[in-house]
Design a protein around this motif. Structure first.
Motif, PDB file in Angstrom:
ATOM      1  N   ASP A  88      34.969  19.404  38.356  1.00 23.22           N
ATOM      2  CA  ASP A  88      35.834  19.485  37.173  1.00 23.22           C
ATOM      3  C   ASP A  88      35.367  20.558  36.198  1.00 23.22           C
ATOM      4  O   ASP A  88      35.985  20.761  35.151  1.00 23.22           O
ATOM      5  N   HIS A  89      34.285  21.276  36.510  1.00 21.03           N
ATOM      6  CA  HIS A  89      33.786  22.368  35.676  1.00 21.03           C
ATOM      7  C   HIS A  89      34.361  23.693  36.160  1.00 21.03           C
ATOM      8  O   HIS A  89      34.967  23.775  37.223  1.00 21.03           O
ATOM      9  N   ALA A  90      34.124  24.739  35.381  1.00 19.91           N
ATOM     10  CA  ALA A  90      34.493  26.103  35.760  1.00 19.91           C
ATOM     11  C   ALA A  90      33.244  26.979  35.656  1.00 19.91           C
ATOM     12  O   ALA A  90      32.278  26.608  34.995  1.00 19.91           O
ATOM     13  N   VAL A  91      33.296  28.126  36.329  1.00 21.21           N
ATOM     14  CA  VAL A  91      32.178  29.070  36.308  1.00 21.21           C
ATOM     15  C   VAL A  91      32.726  30.462  36.034  1.00 21.21           C
ATOM     16  O   VAL A  91      33.662  30.908  36.690  1.00 21.21           O
ATOM     17  N   ARG A  92      32.110  31.124  35.073  1.00 18.27           N
ATOM     18  CA  ARG A  92      32.423  32.526  34.785  1.00 18.27           C
ATOM     19  C   ARG A  92      31.163  33.316  35.120  1.00 18.27           C
ATOM     20  O   ARG A  92      30.111  33.076  34.550  1.00 18.27           O
ATOM     21  N   GLU A 115      29.703  38.872  38.178  1.00 16.23           N
ATOM     22  CA  GLU A 115      30.129  39.565  39.388  1.00 16.23           C
ATOM     23  C   GLU A 115      31.564  39.246  39.802  1.00 16.23           C
ATOM     24  O   GLU A 115      32.188  40.031  40.494  1.00 16.23           O
ATOM     25  N   SER A 116      32.091  38.105  39.405  1.00 17.10           N
ATOM     26  CA  SER A 116      33.463  37.723  39.777  1.00 17.10           C
ATOM     27  C   SER A 116      34.442  38.189  38.719  1.00 17.10           C
ATOM     28  O   SER A 116      34.162  38.156  37.535  1.00 17.10           O
ATOM     29  N   ALA A 117      35.592  38.572  39.160  1.00 20.20           N
ATOM     30  CA  ALA A 117      36.623  39.028  38.231  1.00 20.20           C
ATOM     31  C   ALA A 117      37.500  37.880  37.746  1.00 20.20           C
ATOM     32  O   ALA A 117      38.427  38.098  36.990  1.00 20.20           O
ATOM     33  N   GLN A 118      37.194  36.670  38.172  1.00 24.78           N
ATOM     34  CA  GLN A 118      38.050  35.534  37.810  1.00 24.78           C
ATOM     35  C   GLN A 118      37.208  34.309  37.442  1.00 24.78           C
ATOM     36  O   GLN A 118      36.053  34.214  37.813  1.00 24.78           O
ATOM     37  N   LEU A 119      37.821  33.402  36.716  1.00 19.60           N
ATOM     38  CA  LEU A 119      37.194  32.125  36.406  1.00 19.60           C
ATOM     39  C   LEU A 119      37.312  31.258  37.654  1.00 19.60           C
ATOM     40  O   LEU A 119      38.396  31.085  38.201  1.00 19.60           O
ATOM     41  N   LEU A 120      36.186  30.744  38.109  1.00 14.71           N
ATOM     42  CA  LEU A 120      36.162  29.926  39.320  1.00 14.71           C
ATOM     43  C   LEU A 120      36.092  28.455  38.946  1.00 14.71           C
ATOM     44  O   LEU A 120      35.539  28.101  37.915  1.00 14.71           O
ATOM     45  N   GLY A 121      36.641  27.593  39.787  1.00 13.42           N
ATOM     46  CA  GLY A 121      36.592  26.158  39.525  1.00 13.42           C
ATOM     47  C   GLY A 121      37.846  25.663  38.852  1.00 13.42           C
ATOM     48  O   GLY A 121      38.933  26.194  39.064  1.00 13.42           O
ATOM     49  N   ALA A 122      37.673  24.648  38.017  1.00 16.43           N
ATOM     50  CA  ALA A 122      38.807  23.963  37.392  1.00 16.43           C
ATOM     51  C   ALA A 122      39.390  24.770  36.233  1.00 16.43           C
ATOM     52  O   ALA A 122      38.689  25.050  35.261  1.00 16.43           O
ATOM     53  N   PRO A 123      40.671  25.135  36.329  1.00 17.69           N
ATOM     54  CA  PRO A 123      41.307  25.835  35.213  1.00 17.69           C
ATOM     55  C   PRO A 123      41.365  24.925  33.987  1.00 17.69           C
ATOM     56  O   PRO A 123      41.603  23.727  34.104  1.00 17.69           O
ATOM     57  N   GLY A 124      41.106  25.476  32.822  1.00 13.94           N
ATOM     58  CA  GLY A 124      41.172  24.698  31.591  1.00 13.94           C
ATOM     59  C   GLY A 124      40.029  23.717  31.410  1.00 13.94           C
ATOM     60  O   GLY A 124      40.120  22.800  30.587  1.00 13.94           O
ATOM     61  N   TRP A 158      30.404  27.101  32.942  1.00  9.76           N
ATOM     62  CA  TRP A 158      29.108  27.711  33.196  1.00  9.76           C
ATOM     63  C   TRP A 158      29.275  29.217  33.106  1.00  9.76           C
ATOM     64  O   TRP A 158      30.219  29.771  33.670  1.00  9.76           O
ATOM     65  N   ILE A 159      28.370  29.882  32.410  1.00  8.71           N
ATOM     66  CA  ILE A 159      28.396  31.334  32.259  1.00  8.71           C
ATOM     67  C   ILE A 159      27.131  31.846  32.941  1.00  8.71           C
ATOM     68  O   ILE A 159      26.022  31.472  32.550  1.00  8.71           O
ATOM     69  N   ILE A 160      27.316  32.663  33.978  1.00  3.14           N
ATOM     70  CA  ILE A 160      26.143  33.071  34.754  1.00  3.14           C
ATOM     71  C   ILE A 160      26.082  34.586  34.958  1.00  3.14           C
ATOM     72  O   ILE A 160      27.103  35.262  35.025  1.00  3.14           O
ATOM     73  N   ASP A 161      24.874  35.064  35.018  1.00  2.94           N
ATOM     74  CA  ASP A 161      24.579  36.396  35.535  1.00  2.94           C
ATOM     75  C   ASP A 161      23.572  36.135  36.642  1.00  2.94           C
ATOM     76  O   ASP A 161      22.417  35.812  36.372  1.00  2.94           O
TER      77      ASP A 161
END
Length: 112
Positions: free
Chosen positions: A58-62, A65-74, A79-82
């Motif tokens: 139910d989380h999302a990951v930004r 390296e990815s051009a899109q938000l991964l995981g659950a929209p909204g 999670w914000i990662i480098d």
């Protein structure tokens, strides 16, 4: 969540450490001038994203390296990662790089 972040960051760090032992095998490409990505960035990212979303679908990951938000929209939890912060240092063999992660809950960073 902090324990999860530490566990996942250590998994990604193991990938990075293994690759640092064999710098001649690095595959590097430029995203733009003076901004690089390696297969190590991508492998670290995949490990992190897979583990976080397996634990919390139910989380999302930004990720950088990815051009899109991964995981659950909204999602309230993002999670914000480098996955390899300091890629240029890594490429040149300078030991100043890290796995960077933070968790924002409803737009406010709670851990990092």
């Amino acid at each position: 969540m902090l324990e999860l972040a530490i566990t996942v960051a250590r998994r990604a760090a193991a990938i990075i450490s293994a690759a640092a032992a064999n710098p001649a095998a690095l595959q590097v490409r430029a995203k733009k001038p003076d901004d690089y990505v390696t297969q190590v960035d991508l492998a670290s990212e995949q490990t992190i994203v897979s583990a976080l979303l397996a634990a919390h679908p139910d989380h999302a990951v930004r990720s950088e390296e990815s051009a899109q938000l991964l995981g659950a929209p909204g999602a309230d939890h993002v999670w914000i990662i480098d996955p390899l912060d300091g890629t240029t240092n890594f490429i040149h063999g300078y030991p100043a790089y890290a796995v960077s992660m933070a968790l924002a809950v409803r737009g406010r960073v709670e851990i990092g």
